[in-house]
Structures are given as C-alpha cells and as structure tokens.
Design a protein around this motif. Structure first.
Motif: not given
Lengths: 113, 110
Positions: B33-38, B47-60, B70-74
C-alpha cells in the motif's frame, strides 16, 4: 536521475494516424512494464502489462488491436495508438518493475485533432 | 472488480492546517500500500509506503488497517507546496501493476 524515460512528452496528431510512445528503462533491465492512461480528473487506469519477449496482457475493455504494445528488449517497451481519434487524447504513462520497485516514466500527452 | 476508493475532495485548507485523507480498497488479499503525489500534468511520485504499524515521515503520517481495508494519510502543518493530488495506491501481489484511486486534490492557501 531518471530510471525510466518516456518519449515523446507531448504529441499532437491528426485523426486517423498512428502514434508511437516509447518507454525506456535506463541502466536497468525491466522484464515487466505497465502502461496506464489518465483522462482529466480521473485515476490512472491500467491498460496493459508488457512482458519482454511475449504478448502483452490487456485489461478488460482495452482494444489490443488499437493499442499495440511491443516489448522487444529488456529496456524498451512501445505503445502504438493506431488510427487515433480525438477520444484517445489523454495522458499515457508507463512504469517499470525494477528490482521490485515501481518507477514511472515522465508521461506522454497525446492530443488527437 | 478491483477498486480503490478515496475521498472525492477537493480539500481547501490554510497554511498550517492539518488535513486527513482516507481510502478503502476492495481486495482483502492486497499486499502493498502506498500514497503517491501527483502534480498537475506530471507523473505520480511515491510519497510513502503504508504499513499496519503506521509510519511517519516528517509532517506525513500513514496508517493501514487491514481488517477494515482502510488506509489514511495525515498531513500536519500544511505548506503551500503540499498542494497536489494525493493518490491512494494498492499492489495486490509482487510483480503486478499498481492500482490507483482517483485521487484527492489538496489546495493549501496562504
């Protein structure tokens, strides 16, 4: 630098003519490449999976005789839009699976007039 | 039918705001699972891969809930440069193509 290069970035063609778009894997071999199409404000829709040395696998609803895909080498896949019509105008983009990572080309804007 | 569904958007937020995007996918056997930016008229960029444990990259921060599919991006402290379309992307198995959602458009204003 870019891992996958796509050419041309923009092309305008007359209705009824054919257009070829190239997708090159730079420095790495890509046995599998994917072709997508994106209409304005729509998602990237997978058109076909291109496998080196074999026939492409087309998604349902994509005409294989209209969208010809050739993957003759490990670094080049081509998409030819045959007998193009204005409704084929879209953003076409390729991606390559290289070492389990997906890399995208820059995309090609096709306008058929 | 393979589907990835996203909030329709657009999201119009001021600089500094926190914004959350949601996504659901239909194939419970999906593996990656991933979030891409276009950006407008450009190719999508990871933008980032998504894992069940949750992952953070700076403000994301990205989160995956496999049970709910369900997948989320904050995005915290939104910047003008965050304005783009965010694509929720699923890969069903190794070697297969990415499946894209329609994307959610974010517009950050000063």
């Amino acid at each position: 630098g870019a891992v996958v290069s796509q050419h041309p970035s923009r092309v305008i063609c007359k209705s009824g003519t054919s257009v070829k778009i190239e997708c090159r894997s730079l420095d790495f071999q890509a046995t599998t490449m994917f072709w997508y199409r994106q209409f304005p404000k729509q998602s990237l829709m997978l058109m076909a999976t291109s496998n080196e040395g074999s026939k492409a696998t087309y998604e349902q609803g994509v005409e294989k005789d209209k969208f010809l895909i050739n993957h003759a080498s490990l670094t080049l896949s081509t998409l030819t839009v045959t007998s193009a019509h204005p409704e084929d105008s879209s953003f076409y983009i390729c991606s390559a699976n290289i070492r389990n990572t997906i890399y995208f080309g820059e995309g090609s804007w096709l306008t058929v007039v | 039918r393979k589907e990835v569904e996203q909030d329709p958007g657009p999201f119009n937020v001021p600089e500094g705001a926190t914004v959350a995007f949601n996504c659901t996918y239909s194939n419970s056997a999906s593996q990656s699972f991933f979030w891409y930016r276009q950006d407008c008229r450009k190719e999508p960029k990871l933008l980032m891969s998504v894992y069940s444990s949750g992952n953070e990259d700076g403000r994301f921060t990205a989160q995956l809930n496999r049970a709910s599919q369900y997948i989320s991006l904050l995005i915290r402290d939104s910047k003008l440069s965050d304005s783009a379309t965010y694509l929720c992307v699923v890969k069903e198995q190794a070697g297969t193509a990415l499946i894209f959602g329609k994307g959610t458009t974010l517009s950050v204003s000063s």
